[in-house]
Write a protein that holds these residues in place. Structure first.
Motif, mmCIF file in Angstrom:
data_model
loop_
_atom_site.group_PDB
_atom_site.id
_atom_site.type_symbol
_atom_site.label_atom_id
_atom_site.label_comp_id
_atom_site.label_asym_id
_atom_site.label_seq_id
_atom_site.Cartn_x
_atom_site.Cartn_y
_atom_site.Cartn_z
ATOM 1 N N THR A 306 -25.326 100.116 35.123
ATOM 2 C CA THR A 306 -26.479 101.028 35.084
ATOM 3 C C THR A 306 -27.288 100.844 33.805
ATOM 4 O O THR A 306 -27.880 101.792 33.302
ATOM 5 C CB THR A 306 -26.015 102.491 35.172
ATOM 6 O OG1 THR A 306 -25.129 102.779 34.077
ATOM 7 C CG2 THR A 306 -25.309 102.758 36.474
ATOM 8 N N THR A 307 -27.325 99.642 33.260
ATOM 9 C CA THR A 307 -28.016 99.430 31.986
ATOM 10 C C THR A 307 -29.509 99.192 32.144
ATOM 11 O O THR A 307 -30.230 99.162 31.150
ATOM 12 C CB THR A 307 -27.408 98.231 31.236
ATOM 13 O OG1 THR A 307 -27.497 97.070 32.069
ATOM 14 C CG2 THR A 307 -25.966 98.490 30.884
ATOM 15 N N TYR A 308 -29.985 98.991 33.382
ATOM 16 C CA TYR A 308 -31.420 98.741 33.580
ATOM 17 C C TYR A 308 -32.165 100.071 33.588
ATOM 18 O O TYR A 308 -31.902 100.934 34.423
ATOM 19 C CB TYR A 308 -31.654 98.002 34.901
ATOM 20 C CG TYR A 308 -33.079 97.560 35.086
ATOM 21 C CD1 TYR A 308 -33.505 96.331 34.609
ATOM 22 C CD2 TYR A 308 -34.003 98.372 35.732
ATOM 23 C CE1 TYR A 308 -34.819 95.923 34.772
ATOM 24 C CE2 TYR A 308 -35.312 97.975 35.899
ATOM 25 C CZ TYR A 308 -35.708 96.747 35.413
ATOM 26 O OH TYR A 308 -37.004 96.353 35.572
ATOM 27 N N PRO A 316 -32.057 105.456 34.922
ATOM 28 C CA PRO A 316 -31.161 104.306 35.097
ATOM 29 C C PRO A 316 -31.163 103.809 36.540
ATOM 30 O O PRO A 316 -31.342 104.582 37.493
ATOM 31 C CB PRO A 316 -29.790 104.875 34.709
ATOM 32 C CG PRO A 316 -30.065 106.128 33.957
ATOM 33 C CD PRO A 316 -31.341 106.661 34.503
ATOM 34 N N PHE A 317 -30.951 102.525 36.679
ATOM 35 C CA PHE A 317 -30.797 101.902 37.987
ATOM 36 C C PHE A 317 -29.455 101.196 38.015
ATOM 37 O O PHE A 317 -29.104 100.469 37.090
ATOM 38 C CB PHE A 317 -31.916 100.901 38.262
ATOM 39 C CG PHE A 317 -31.732 100.156 39.558
ATOM 40 C CD1 PHE A 317 -31.970 100.785 40.761
ATOM 41 C CD2 PHE A 317 -31.316 98.846 39.570
ATOM 42 C CE1 PHE A 317 -31.797 100.114 41.959
ATOM 43 C CE2 PHE A 317 -31.147 98.163 40.760
ATOM 44 C CZ PHE A 317 -31.384 98.801 41.958
ATOM 45 N N GLY A 318 -28.692 101.427 39.067
ATOM 46 C CA GLY A 318 -27.368 100.824 39.182
ATOM 47 C C GLY A 318 -27.303 99.813 40.302
ATOM 48 O O GLY A 318 -27.970 99.957 41.336
ATOM 49 N N LEU A 365 -15.465 96.564 37.814
ATOM 50 C CA LEU A 365 -15.845 96.325 36.420
ATOM 51 C C LEU A 365 -17.147 97.052 36.136
ATOM 52 O O LEU A 365 -18.081 96.998 36.935
ATOM 53 C CB LEU A 365 -16.013 94.824 36.153
ATOM 54 C CG LEU A 365 -14.825 93.929 36.518
ATOM 55 C CD1 LEU A 365 -15.172 92.464 36.260
ATOM 56 C CD2 LEU A 365 -13.593 94.318 35.736
ATOM 57 N N THR A 366 -17.221 97.722 35.000
ATOM 58 C CA THR A 366 -18.415 98.478 34.628
ATOM 59 C C THR A 366 -18.752 98.220 33.176
ATOM 60 O O THR A 366 -18.070 97.458 32.487
ATOM 61 C CB THR A 366 -18.184 99.990 34.830
ATOM 62 O OG1 THR A 366 -17.213 100.445 33.876
ATOM 63 C CG2 THR A 366 -17.693 100.291 36.239
ATOM 64 N N ASP A 367 -19.827 98.886 32.699
ATOM 65 C CA ASP A 367 -20.106 98.862 31.271
ATOM 66 C C ASP A 367 -19.226 99.917 30.594
ATOM 67 O O ASP A 367 -18.410 100.570 31.229
ATOM 68 C CB ASP A 367 -21.595 99.105 31.007
ATOM 69 C CG ASP A 367 -22.081 100.393 31.650
ATOM 70 O OD1 ASP A 367 -21.248 101.137 32.204
ATOM 71 O OD2 ASP A 367 -23.299 100.653 31.615
ATOM 72 N N GLN A 368 -19.433 100.094 29.287
ATOM 73 C CA GLN A 368 -18.542 100.970 28.520
ATOM 74 C C GLN A 368 -18.994 102.427 28.573
ATOM 75 O O GLN A 368 -19.160 103.068 27.543
ATOM 76 C CB GLN A 368 -18.463 100.493 27.056
ATOM 77 C CG GLN A 368 -17.902 99.106 26.903
ATOM 78 C CD GLN A 368 -18.962 98.016 26.938
ATOM 79 O OE1 GLN A 368 -19.978 98.157 27.584
ATOM 80 N NE2 GLN A 368 -18.714 96.926 26.233
ATOM 81 N N ASN A 479 -29.352 94.454 34.493
ATOM 82 C CA ASN A 479 -30.490 94.195 33.601
ATOM 83 C C ASN A 479 -30.892 92.730 33.666
ATOM 84 O O ASN A 479 -32.066 92.384 33.797
ATOM 85 C CB ASN A 479 -30.093 94.583 32.177
ATOM 86 C CG ASN A 479 -31.294 94.734 31.267
ATOM 87 O OD1 ASN A 479 -32.353 94.196 31.542
ATOM 88 N ND2 ASN A 479 -31.120 95.462 30.190
ATOM 89 N N HIS A 480 -29.894 91.852 33.599
ATOM 90 C CA HIS A 480 -30.164 90.420 33.596
ATOM 91 C C HIS A 480 -30.687 89.949 34.948
ATOM 92 O O HIS A 480 -31.579 89.096 35.026
ATOM 93 C CB HIS A 480 -28.885 89.667 33.230
ATOM 94 C CG HIS A 480 -29.051 88.184 33.164
ATOM 95 N ND1 HIS A 480 -29.699 87.560 32.124
ATOM 96 C CD2 HIS A 480 -28.682 87.196 34.012
ATOM 97 C CE1 HIS A 480 -29.702 86.253 32.323
ATOM 98 N NE2 HIS A 480 -29.098 86.009 33.463
ATOM 99 N N MET A 481 -30.159 90.507 36.032
ATOM 100 C CA MET A 481 -30.556 90.062 37.362
ATOM 101 C C MET A 481 -31.953 90.542 37.728
ATOM 102 O O MET A 481 -32.695 89.874 38.433
ATOM 103 C CB MET A 481 -29.549 90.554 38.404
ATOM 104 C CG MET A 481 -28.154 89.975 38.245
ATOM 105 S SD MET A 481 -27.055 90.477 39.572
ATOM 106 C CE MET A 481 -27.718 89.536 40.940
#
Length: 648
Positions: A306-308, A316-318, A365-368, A479-481
């Motif tokens: 959800t970093t974007y 946030p966008f997940g 797997l997720t962010d922190q 974010n990267h995608m």
């Protein structure tokens, strides 16, 4: 002069110019509406043109044809009696003249007037309009920096008997310096007009996330050169802001229309929203039919990010992402959320599971994010939770910049530790050696990240299936995608539209890999029988990985410990490896050769035999991969699964 309703295409173009630059809207060619009560008396009817003369030349054409016979420097000329079909045509003509001379214009005072015409001197009512220099008038406040200097330059236009316009009076002497070059001229508001075709081009480029500077360069190629663009970059910035505002005004309606269209094209498409007490969207999630099928085959290991947060509303966008049998990133679902709270994540995970048929992933797997961690423990009881390696390395790049600069070799050693440590003992020894060598035992980033190493370090996931996503950076962040598809500040409907383009590109890449696999586009590296068997089982990408394992196995020597049961592998060049690297691995065979278990745990972690087990198989002359080690999700027929109602 032609009647206003048959003035031809030139009037339409001029109307566009008048509406943008003058800031007024004209419903017809009869000019702007004038408040009642402001009436001036004019006794002259003005010039009239015989409408029976076909092909009347306009003032612009007359000026261009007569330029060779005039001695002035300007191509266009302004004089009393000059006739126009419409007020916008007059504005456009005077604006072109002002560009040549070096000043800007705007609409000035307009009013009604009455005149006496005909043999009986009947009273008729008409309209008067002024187009003045941009410097006319004085600043409204004292000590204000302004271009207003009460310049008297203007043209006064009256209606003619045939419903056209003519110049009744003109003043052309300025009391201020004129603009000297194109750059200065472009700063006048009347010279910042952007035509509708250019506007559409800019809109399309910005929707596809082309940066503003590149948009300006692309426009320069259309006009011949950047210097020839008829407006400056600031005008382009204002246009982009205006387009964003227009998109935002009807955002929710357009989003719902887009969802309806997607459902018409894909009957399996579904979206659901969580509303707050005021009926506003708090969380929105959507899934298409292909994503549901992909999750059925490849939903064992997923990432959620959800970093974007660069859309219009800053929310946030997940993305739920996995990997297919070609080891390509595939998107299962998109989520828009207003707040990153435990309640929001709990709704998202439960709704996602419901939309996907109730299946829980083996690993996520997720962010922190602490809220995500708490929610996963509540919703996915039997799911292993880890941190995405992409985020860990991204954070390391931000926090360790000074260390990278101070120690040239630190970055390479740090990445080698993360990427190549296989066992827990290796990781612990390598970490102690690294922080001791560079005196980083109390570092503000390395200390807390080590305390959570069981969440992200690959050795701690050795016996857990992760589709190798903890071993590589292949599981990219949302974010990267998205950064190559969604422009910053995009409204919701444009966000969904560009998200669909990302999905379409992913599907296209998958189709290309399917074709490559069917055509057998991979050259075998070793020619061993077991590699030939793998070529009939795995996709092209997974065959390349298997061939790499065969190639790496050549670096190990095999010693039989228990006949046909236990084997010890030793690296042939152990002295040149890092001191913390493990150079001895034990491989155990069970089920009459149907099961190979290695200390490295790669077979369980990735679902493919490791190089150590392959080395033992080659030593024993095994020609086929045991059935127990062929994971269907990596094979050519990974998607060849019958529905539940046909499985029997």
């Amino acid at each position: 002069m032609d009647p206003p309703d048959t003035c031809g295409s030139s009037c339409s173009a001029a109307a566009d110019c008048g509406n943008v630059n003058g800031g007024r809207s004209y419903g017809s060619n009869y000019g702007p509406e004038i408040p009642e009560g402001s009436i001036e008396i004019w006794s002259e009817a003005g010039p009239s043109v015989d409408e029976s003369v076909p092909g009347r030349a306009g003032p612009l054409e007359i000026a261009l044809r007569g330029f060779a016979h005039r001695r002035g420097e300007s191509i266009l000329f302004v004089e009393t009696g000059l006739c126009f079909d419409s007020l916008p045509e007059a504005y456009k003509y005077f604006n072109l003249y002002s560009w040549e001379v070096g000043f800007g214009i705007r609409y000035g005072k307009g009013c009604n007037y009455k005149r006496k015409s005909g043999p009986k001197k009947d009273v008729e009512y008409g309209t008067m309009q002024q187009i003045v220099c941009g410097c006319q008038g004085l600043p409204k406040k004292k000590n204000t920096c302004s271009i207003r200097c009460d310049c008297k330059v203007m043209i006064r236009l009256l209606r003619s008997e045939d419903h056209g316009w003519y110049i009744k009076e003109c003043i052309l002497q300025h009391n201020h310096p004129v603009s000297r070059n194109d750059g200065e001229k472009k700063c006048w508001p009347s010279h910042k007009h952007i035509d509708r075709y250019t506007r559409e081009l800019v809109r399309n480029l910005r929707e596809n996330n082309v940066p503003l500077t590149k948009v300006y360069i692309i426009l320069g190629s259309y006009f011949g050169a950047v210097e020839d663009i008829p407006f400056n970059k600031r005008s382009l910035e204002n246009l982009c802001k205006q387009l964003s505002k227009e998109e935002a005004n009807s955002d929710v309606r357009k989003t719902m229309e887009l969802f309806s269209k997607m459902r018409d094209e894909d009957p399996s498409f579904v979206y659901t929203a969580d509303l707050d007490c005021d009926g506003r969207i708090r969380t929105l999630i959507w899934v298409n039919g292909k994503s549901k099928m992909d999750y059925r085959y490849f939903g064992d290991a997923i990432t959620f990010d959800t970093t974007y947060k660069t859309n219009l509303y800053g929310i946030p966008f997940g993305l739920f992402v996995g990997v297919n049998n070609h080891f390509q990133s595939i998107i299962f679902s998109g989520v828009l959320m207003r707040q990153e709270t435990i309640e929001s994540f709990e709704w998202i995970f439960r709704e996602f599971t419901s939309l996907m048929g109730g299946k829980h992933p083996v690993t996520i797997l997720t962010d922190q994010c602490r809220a995500t961690e708490v929610t996963i423990e509540r919703v996915f009881n039997n799911t292993t939770h880890g941190w995405c390696k992409w985020h860990v390395l991204k954070m390391a790049k931000e926090k360790l910049g000074s260390v990278y600069s101070k120690y040239n070799t630190f970055k390479a050693e740090f990445h080698k530790l993360i990427n190549y440590s296989i066992t827990v003992v290796e990781f612990e020894d390598a970490w102690e050696e690294l922080i001791g060598k560079y005196h980083l035992r109390d570092h503000h980033f390395l200390t807390p990240i080590y305390e959570s190493h069981h969440r992200w370090a690959k050795p701690y996931f050795a016996g857990i299936f992760c589709a190798k996503m903890t071993s590589t950076q292949h599981s990219e962040s949302a974010n990267h995608m998205l950064k190559g598809y969604v422009p910053p500040g995009a409204p919701m409907h444009l966000f969904v539209k560009q998200y669909n383009k990302l999905i379409a590109d992913c599907v296209s890449k998958e189709d290309s890999e399917n074709q490559r696999t069917r055509m057998g586009g991979v050259v075998l590296r070793t020619g061993w029988p077991i590699e030939k068997h793998a070529a009939t089982v795995y996709t092209s990408k997974m065959l390349e990985m298997f061939s790499d394992h065969i190639f790496d196995s050549a670096a190990y020597n095999v010693t039989e410990i228990v006949e046909k049961k236990t084997y010890l592998l030793s690296h042939s060049d152990a002295s040149r490896r890092e001191r913390w690297c493990k150079v001895h691995y034990e491989v155990t065979i069970s089920d009459d050769g149907g099961k190979y278990k290695c200390e490295c745990g790669l077979a369980e972690h990735m679902g493919m035999l490791c190089c150590h087990a392959i080395r033992v198989m080659l030593q024993l002359g095994v020609q086929k991969i045991p059935e127990g080690h062929i994971l269907k999700r990596w094979t050519r027929n990974a998607s060849d699964v019958l529905p539940d109602h046909l499985a029997h």
